[in-house]
Design a protein around this motif. Structure first.
Motif, PDB file in Angstrom:
ATOM      1  N   THR A   1      93.012  61.826  40.214  1.00 57.65           N
ATOM      2  CA  THR A   1      93.089  60.481  39.645  1.00 57.65           C
ATOM      3  C   THR A   1      93.610  59.506  40.689  1.00 57.65           C
ATOM      4  O   THR A   1      94.557  59.814  41.408  1.00 57.65           O
ATOM      5  CB  THR A   1      94.029  60.455  38.426  1.00 57.65           C
ATOM      6  N   PRO A   2      93.006  58.326  40.788  1.00 57.56           N
ATOM      7  CA  PRO A   2      93.454  57.355  41.785  1.00 57.56           C
ATOM      8  C   PRO A   2      94.873  56.853  41.491  1.00 57.56           C
ATOM      9  O   PRO A   2      95.363  56.921  40.360  1.00 57.56           O
ATOM     10  CB  PRO A   2      92.442  56.209  41.654  1.00 57.56           C
ATOM     11  N   LEU A   3      95.511  56.342  42.508  1.00 57.11           N
ATOM     12  CA  LEU A   3      96.854  55.794  42.372  1.00 57.11           C
ATOM     13  C   LEU A   3      96.872  54.632  41.384  1.00 57.11           C
ATOM     14  O   LEU A   3      95.946  53.817  41.345  1.00 57.11           O
ATOM     15  CB  LEU A   3      97.347  55.321  43.744  1.00 57.11           C
ATOM     16  N   ASP A   4      97.931  54.544  40.597  1.00 58.72           N
ATOM     17  CA  ASP A   4      98.107  53.453  39.645  1.00 58.72           C
ATOM     18  C   ASP A   4      99.598  53.185  39.524  1.00 58.72           C
ATOM     19  O   ASP A   4     100.426  53.907  40.099  1.00 58.72           O
ATOM     20  CB  ASP A   4      97.505  53.846  38.287  1.00 58.72           C
ATOM     21  N   THR A   5      99.954  52.139  38.782  1.00 57.88           N
ATOM     22  CA  THR A   5     101.372  51.924  38.527  1.00 57.88           C
ATOM     23  C   THR A   5     101.922  53.115  37.748  1.00 57.88           C
ATOM     24  O   THR A   5     101.190  53.782  37.001  1.00 57.88           O
ATOM     25  CB  THR A   5     101.613  50.644  37.720  1.00 57.88           C
ATOM     26  N   ASN A   6     103.200  53.383  37.891  1.00 52.82           N
ATOM     27  CA  ASN A   6     103.785  54.535  37.227  1.00 52.82           C
ATOM     28  C   ASN A   6     103.653  54.433  35.715  1.00 52.82           C
ATOM     29  O   ASN A   6     103.366  55.435  35.040  1.00 52.82           O
ATOM     30  CB  ASN A   6     105.254  54.665  37.634  1.00 52.82           C
ATOM     31  N   GLU A   7     103.800  53.236  35.197  1.00 54.69           N
ATOM     32  CA  GLU A   7     103.723  53.049  33.741  1.00 54.69           C
ATOM     33  C   GLU A   7     102.332  53.407  33.225  1.00 54.69           C
ATOM     34  O   GLU A   7     102.183  54.157  32.255  1.00 54.69           O
ATOM     35  CB  GLU A   7     104.063  51.596  33.387  1.00 54.69           C
TER      36      GLU A   7
ATOM     37  N   ARG B   1     100.942  56.668  30.848  1.00 56.17           N
ATOM     38  CA  ARG B   1     100.190  56.418  29.627  1.00 56.17           C
ATOM     39  C   ARG B   1      98.840  57.160  29.661  1.00 56.17           C
ATOM     40  O   ARG B   1      98.441  57.801  28.687  1.00 56.17           O
ATOM     41  CB  ARG B   1      99.986  54.924  29.447  1.00 56.17           C
ATOM     42  N   ASN B   2      98.156  57.072  30.802  1.00 58.72           N
ATOM     43  CA  ASN B   2      96.863  57.743  30.919  1.00 58.72           C
ATOM     44  C   ASN B   2      97.015  59.260  30.926  1.00 58.72           C
ATOM     45  O   ASN B   2      96.157  59.984  30.403  1.00 58.72           O
ATOM     46  CB  ASN B   2      96.142  57.287  32.185  1.00 58.72           C
ATOM     47  N   ALA B   3      98.099  59.761  31.538  1.00 59.46           N
ATOM     48  CA  ALA B   3      98.323  61.209  31.545  1.00 59.46           C
ATOM     49  C   ALA B   3      98.522  61.726  30.115  1.00 59.46           C
ATOM     50  O   ALA B   3      98.044  62.803  29.758  1.00 59.46           O
ATOM     51  CB  ALA B   3      99.539  61.544  32.408  1.00 59.46           C
ATOM     52  N   ALA B   4      99.236  60.950  29.297  1.00 61.40           N
ATOM     53  CA  ALA B   4      99.429  61.339  27.894  1.00 61.40           C
ATOM     54  C   ALA B   4      98.096  61.349  27.152  1.00 61.40           C
ATOM     55  O   ALA B   4      97.816  62.253  26.354  1.00 61.40           O
ATOM     56  CB  ALA B   4     100.417  60.389  27.227  1.00 61.40           C
ATOM     57  N   ARG B   5      97.239  60.362  27.454  1.00 58.05           N
ATOM     58  CA  ARG B   5      95.935  60.312  26.780  1.00 58.05           C
ATOM     59  C   ARG B   5      95.015  61.430  27.255  1.00 58.05           C
ATOM     60  O   ARG B   5      94.171  61.912  26.486  1.00 58.05           O
ATOM     61  CB  ARG B   5      95.287  58.951  27.036  1.00 58.05           C
ATOM     62  N   PHE B   6      95.169  61.800  28.503  1.00 60.06           N
ATOM     63  CA  PHE B   6      94.327  62.871  29.036  1.00 60.06           C
ATOM     64  C   PHE B   6      94.505  64.151  28.219  1.00 60.06           C
ATOM     65  O   PHE B   6      93.543  64.885  27.981  1.00 60.06           O
ATOM     66  CB  PHE B   6      94.689  63.114  30.503  1.00 60.06           C
ATOM     67  N   LYS B   7      95.723  64.415  27.774  1.00 63.74           N
ATOM     68  CA  LYS B   7      95.990  65.618  26.977  1.00 63.74           C
ATOM     69  C   LYS B   7      95.302  65.572  25.616  1.00 63.74           C
ATOM     70  O   LYS B   7      95.143  66.600  24.964  1.00 63.74           O
ATOM     71  CB  LYS B   7      97.492  65.788  26.787  1.00 63.74           C
ATOM     72  N   GLN B   8      94.887  64.377  25.191  1.00 66.67           N
ATOM     73  CA  GLN B   8      94.235  64.229  23.890  1.00 66.67           C
ATOM     74  C   GLN B   8      92.714  64.299  23.979  1.00 66.67           C
ATOM     75  O   GLN B   8      92.023  64.238  22.954  1.00 66.67           O
ATOM     76  CB  GLN B   8      94.638  62.891  23.272  1.00 66.67           C
ATOM     77  N   LEU B   9      92.154  64.439  25.201  1.00 66.50           N
ATOM     78  CA  LEU B   9      90.711  64.349  25.370  1.00 66.50           C
ATOM     79  C   LEU B   9      89.973  65.426  24.594  1.00 66.50           C
ATOM     80  O   LEU B   9      88.927  65.160  23.981  1.00 66.50           O
ATOM     81  CB  LEU B   9      90.351  64.432  26.860  1.00 66.50           C
ATOM     82  N   ASP B  10      90.470  66.653  24.590  1.00 64.75           N
ATOM     83  CA  ASP B  10      89.762  67.726  23.894  1.00 64.75           C
ATOM     84  C   ASP B  10      89.684  67.440  22.399  1.00 64.75           C
ATOM     85  O   ASP B  10      88.626  67.589  21.787  1.00 64.75           O
ATOM     86  CB  ASP B  10      90.456  69.060  24.150  1.00 64.75           C
ATOM     87  N   ARG B  11      90.818  67.001  21.835  1.00 65.13           N
ATOM     88  CA  ARG B  11      90.830  66.683  20.394  1.00 65.13           C
ATOM     89  C   ARG B  11      89.881  65.526  20.084  1.00 65.13           C
ATOM     90  O   ARG B  11      89.128  65.569  19.104  1.00 65.13           O
ATOM     91  CB  ARG B  11      92.258  66.331  19.968  1.00 65.13           C
ATOM     92  N   LEU B  12      89.881  64.497  20.950  1.00 65.10           N
ATOM     93  CA  LEU B  12      88.990  63.354  20.727  1.00 65.10           C
ATOM     94  C   LEU B  12      87.529  63.756  20.861  1.00 65.10           C
ATOM     95  O   LEU B  12      86.668  63.293  20.097  1.00 65.10           O
ATOM     96  CB  LEU B  12      89.326  62.241  21.722  1.00 65.10           C
ATOM     97  N   ALA B  13      87.229  64.640  21.827  1.00 66.31           N
ATOM     98  CA  ALA B  13      85.848  65.077  22.003  1.00 66.31           C
ATOM     99  C   ALA B  13      85.355  65.835  20.779  1.00 66.31           C
ATOM    100  O   ALA B  13      84.193  65.686  20.356  1.00 66.31           O
ATOM    101  CB  ALA B  13      85.739  65.946  23.254  1.00 66.31           C
ATOM    102  N   ARG B  14      86.241  66.663  20.206  1.00 71.45           N
ATOM    103  CA  ARG B  14      85.846  67.401  19.012  1.00 71.45           C
ATOM    104  C   ARG B  14      85.579  66.447  17.841  1.00 71.45           C
ATOM    105  O   ARG B  14      84.631  66.641  17.068  1.00 71.45           O
ATOM    106  CB  ARG B  14      86.941  68.404  18.627  1.00 71.45           C
TER     107      ARG B  14
END
Length: 349
Positions: free
Chosen positions: A307-313, A317-330
């Protein structure tokens, strides 16, 4: 300038009326060059402002670059400015030929064979049965193990270690601190403890290979570790046992290639790339920096990961959403099934 034009088979533009006034004695970037310096410009818009203001006495450029240089700039027109610049640097900064011979402080086994034209510098150690080819240079403090062979015109700078049975071809350049032929990371478990597995393969390096400072190349566990002709390795690279790198591939700094991985011909690996073990990369595969390769790549192309560099905040936030990708895909799949929609092949892949 006429002499340089002849060297490069280049067309002179805006030739200076006083040749002596434009005598070229060095090289510099567009931003820092002065009247005695040569620089190059290939038309890249990112350097256009530096090209417009350069004080270089001579610029190697192509037609695209010439349009962005001042009308008064003294230029040589070439097809590939960077390549022509590299060729010119080889002449401007040619290393003076050092006398052949073995320094009095070197320790050379009596069974080693050293060509009369080779140079062995101070505090070098050369083991039994080693062979040093014509015009080779072994830099100060280097260690050459038993039965090592080093080809003609190959140059080892200071403190290079080449361990037993390694083979190095002709015209290679090996920078300080390189270690070739160290044991690979071969271990087996025995009653919950690690047992070292002897590494009995070799390192075989082809012709015209460059190896950067403090890079390490492990010997093969059974088969050889092979670095083919024309390969270019940057600083601080780890190449594990049984790795094979194909002709004219290049690897940037801090990359790590795990055991038995195989890189094809004309590949590039960016800085910090990691290759898992027992993988194969096809010819003409290019992996961008900091990517982690965990499976074989069978088609040529450019590949990226991470993942490209971004602000820490935002990153958190995106790292937390990444963990939800499988559930969202289903959930999306369930909705598609209810609506009777079938994703296109592009979407499904």
């Amino acid at each position: 300038m006429g002499e340089i034009a002849d060297w490069l088979d280049a067309q002179a533009l805006n030739e200076a009326p006083d040749e002596a006034a434009t005598r070229i004695t060095g090289a510099a970037s567009l931003a820092c060059a002065g009247p005695g310096d040569v620089s190059y410009y290939d038309g890249d818009r990112r350097s256009a402002s530096q090209a417009a203001a350069t004080g270089a006495g001579l610029v190697l450029t192509n037609r695209a670059g010439r349009e962005r240089l001042p009308d008064t700039a003294i230029c040589l027109l070439v097809e590939q400015p960077r390549l022509a610049f590299a060729r010119l640097l080889e002449r401007l900064y040619a290393r003076p030929q050092q006398p052949a011979g073995v320094h009095a402080s070197a320790v050379v086994d009596e069974t080693a064979v050293i060509d009369d034209t080779a140079r062995i510098e101070a505090q070098v150690t050369i083991g039994a049965g080693a062979r040093i080819g014509p015009r080779a240079v072994i830099g100060a403090g280097s260690v050459i193990g038993a039965n090592v062979a080093i080809g003609e015109d190959t140059r080892l700078l200071a403190r290079v270690t080449v361990l037993d049975d390694s083979l190095i071809g002709a015209r290679c350049v090996i920078q300080p601190g390189v270690v070739i032929g160290s044991d690979g990371f071969g271990l087996a478990q025995e009653n919950g403890a690690w047992r070292r597995v002897p590494q009995v393969g070799r390192v075989v390096i082809g012709n015209d290979v460059d190896i950067g400072a403090n890079t390490t190349i492990d010997r093969g566990a059974l088969d050889d570790t092979v670095i083919a002709d024309g390969v270019k390795l940057d600083n601080l690279i780890q190449i594990a046992h049984n790795v094979r790198i194909g002709e004219h591939s290049a690897v940037a700094g801090c990359a790590g290639l795990a055991g038995s991985s195989e890189v094809g011909r004309h590949c590039t690996l960016g800085g910090g790339v990691g290759l898992a073990g027992h993988l194969t990369l096809a010819d003409n595969v290019h992996v961008t920096g900091m990517s982690m390769v965990t499976r074989s790549i069978h088609r040529p192309g450019i590949y990226s990961a991470g993942t490209p560099l971004d602000t820490n905040e935002r990153w958190h936030r995106n790292a937390a959403r990444f963990k939800q990708l499988d559930r969202l895909a289903r959930r999306v799949k369930q909705l598609e099934n209810r609506l009777g929609e079938t994703p296109s092949p592009e979407e499904d892949s």
